[in-house]
Design a protein around this motif. Structure first.
Motif, mmCIF file in Angstrom:
data_model
loop_
_atom_site.group_PDB
_atom_site.id
_atom_site.type_symbol
_atom_site.label_atom_id
_atom_site.label_comp_id
_atom_site.label_asym_id
_atom_site.label_seq_id
_atom_site.Cartn_x
_atom_site.Cartn_y
_atom_site.Cartn_z
ATOM 1 N N SER A 10 -8.371 -2.249 -0.968
ATOM 2 C CA SER A 10 -7.678 -2.591 0.280
ATOM 3 C C SER A 10 -8.380 -3.758 0.952
ATOM 4 O O SER A 10 -9.606 -3.896 0.870
ATOM 5 C CB SER A 10 -7.663 -1.396 1.245
ATOM 6 O OG SER A 10 -6.874 -0.342 0.745
ATOM 7 N N THR A 20 -3.402 -4.967 7.559
ATOM 8 C CA THR A 20 -3.708 -4.526 6.197
ATOM 9 C C THR A 20 -2.934 -5.412 5.230
ATOM 10 O O THR A 20 -1.716 -5.265 5.069
ATOM 11 C CB THR A 20 -3.328 -3.047 5.990
ATOM 12 O OG1 THR A 20 -4.076 -2.239 6.902
ATOM 13 C CG2 THR A 20 -3.638 -2.616 4.557
ATOM 14 N N ALA A 21 -3.657 -6.332 4.587
ATOM 15 C CA ALA A 21 -3.013 -7.275 3.670
ATOM 16 C C ALA A 21 -2.837 -6.691 2.281
ATOM 17 O O ALA A 21 -1.875 -7.002 1.576
ATOM 18 C CB ALA A 21 -3.827 -8.564 3.595
ATOM 19 N N VAL A 22 -3.785 -5.845 1.862
ATOM 20 C CA VAL A 22 -3.725 -5.178 0.564
ATOM 21 C C VAL A 22 -3.975 -3.697 0.812
ATOM 22 O O VAL A 22 -4.959 -3.327 1.459
ATOM 23 C CB VAL A 22 -4.785 -5.735 -0.410
ATOM 24 C CG1 VAL A 22 -4.737 -5.005 -1.746
ATOM 25 C CG2 VAL A 22 -4.583 -7.235 -0.621
ATOM 26 N N ASP A 23 -3.078 -2.856 0.312
ATOM 27 C CA ASP A 23 -3.101 -1.446 0.661
ATOM 28 C C ASP A 23 -3.324 -0.567 -0.575
ATOM 29 O O ASP A 23 -2.379 -0.218 -1.290
ATOM 30 C CB ASP A 23 -1.779 -1.071 1.352
ATOM 31 C CG ASP A 23 -1.778 0.342 1.921
ATOM 32 O OD1 ASP A 23 -2.833 0.997 1.898
ATOM 33 O OD2 ASP A 23 -0.708 0.770 2.383
ATOM 34 N N CYS A 43 2.790 -11.328 1.047
ATOM 35 C CA CYS A 43 2.842 -9.975 0.494
ATOM 36 C C CYS A 43 1.468 -9.426 0.146
ATOM 37 O O CYS A 43 1.337 -8.247 -0.204
ATOM 38 C CB CYS A 43 3.745 -9.925 -0.734
ATOM 39 S SG CYS A 43 3.058 -10.707 -2.201
ATOM 40 N N GLY A 44 0.426 -10.272 0.185
ATOM 41 C CA GLY A 44 -0.933 -9.814 -0.073
ATOM 42 C C GLY A 44 -1.506 -10.204 -1.416
ATOM 43 O O GLY A 44 -2.653 -9.889 -1.733
ATOM 44 N N LYS A 45 -0.726 -10.938 -2.226
ATOM 45 C CA LYS A 45 -1.186 -11.229 -3.583
ATOM 46 C C LYS A 45 -2.423 -12.133 -3.601
ATOM 47 O O LYS A 45 -3.348 -11.918 -4.391
ATOM 48 C CB LYS A 45 -0.058 -11.826 -4.427
ATOM 49 C CG LYS A 45 0.597 -13.081 -3.890
ATOM 50 C CD LYS A 45 1.838 -13.428 -4.696
ATOM 51 C CE LYS A 45 2.437 -14.761 -4.262
ATOM 52 N NZ LYS A 45 2.884 -14.746 -2.849
ATOM 53 N N SER A 47 -4.647 -12.394 -1.173
ATOM 54 C CA SER A 47 -5.753 -11.590 -0.641
ATOM 55 C C SER A 47 -6.315 -10.673 -1.722
ATOM 56 O O SER A 47 -7.535 -10.497 -1.840
ATOM 57 C CB SER A 47 -5.284 -10.761 0.555
ATOM 58 O OG SER A 47 -4.933 -11.591 1.643
ATOM 59 N N ASP A 212 4.546 -6.137 0.622
ATOM 60 C CA ASP A 212 3.890 -5.484 1.758
ATOM 61 C C ASP A 212 2.541 -4.889 1.391
ATOM 62 O O ASP A 212 2.204 -3.756 1.761
ATOM 63 C CB ASP A 212 4.795 -4.403 2.342
ATOM 64 C CG ASP A 212 6.110 -4.950 2.878
ATOM 65 O OD1 ASP A 212 6.105 -6.110 3.329
ATOM 66 O OD2 ASP A 212 7.114 -4.241 2.819
ATOM 67 N N GLY A 213 1.765 -5.651 0.605
ATOM 68 C CA GLY A 213 0.406 -5.240 0.292
ATOM 69 C C GLY A 213 0.252 -4.224 -0.824
ATOM 70 O O GLY A 213 -0.850 -3.764 -1.106
#
Length: 216
Positions: A10, A20-23, A43-45, A47, A212-213
């Protein structure tokens, strides 16, 4: 064959309203495999990619290579390489000295460094370009130099963050195929971030979608 293992990773960006960028993402990449992280902006990729290579601190979870936990290992000691969207080449250095930069930092001998640079330039289709200023190169050539620079120290894994998005569509399509062939020829494990489904399909042997992470 084991390679990269990400477990429950995360990334949280702190502030007045933490994001929270990566969940809690888990994934694995076998040695020699090319895997794409596909998803829209935000979308968090990227990160997730940064947390894997060590440029972004994770809030929780772990990153392992060959079963060894490298989550707390500094970025320069992980043995991972990275290629950015704009290549981030040194404009005051020639092509050859850009490619050989990591080897210089590792104090590789001049003769060995020169041989490795020549080998990498041949691999990326730029033989004879060593003495040229990088400022004289096209966008596609500059990304090839960036790839050669990252491959020169023989990284265990190479991370590519939207490596072709700054190029026009026709060149992007051609270079995607070339990059895949270069990575396969070098036997390098790779994790590629892109928002382009066609690019992901061409470059990677496996595509993971993010939203969405999370992996979906």
């Amino acid at each position: 064959m084991s390679g990269l293992e990400v477990d429950g990773l995360s990334v949280v960006y702190q502030g007045s309203d933490p994001v929270t960028a990566v969940d809690a993402v888990s994934l694995s990449v076998e040695r020699g495999e090319i895997v794409a992280l596909l998803g829209p902006s935000g979308c968090g990729k990227s990160s997730l990619l940064g947390a894997v290579v060590g440029t972004v601190p994770p809030a929780s979870g772990s990153v392992r290579w060959e079963g060894v936990d490298v989550t707390a290992t500094p970025v320069h000691r992980r043995g991972f390489g990275m290629v950015f969207q704009d290549g981030q080449l040194f404009p005051h250095r020639t092509v050859g000295r850009n490619v050989g930069f990591g080897l210089e930092m590792a104090r590789v001998s001049r003769d060995d460094r020169r041989a490795r640079v020549d080998e990498m330039l041949e691999l990326v289709g730029l033989s004879g370009y060593g003495a040229r200023p990088v400022t004289d190169l096209s966008g596609g050539q500059r990304q090839r130099v960036a790839l050669a620079r990252s491959l020169a120290p023989q990284p265990r894994l190479i991370a590519l963050d939207e490596p072709l998005s700054a190029l026009d569509a026709e060149l992007r399509g051609r270079l995607a195929e070339d990059v895949r062939e270069i990575l396969l020829a070098s036997g390098t494990t790779a994790l590629v971030v892109t928002h382009d489904p066609d690019e992901a399909g061409v470059m990677a042997s496996r595509v993971l979608r993010m939203r969405d992470g999370q992996l979906v």
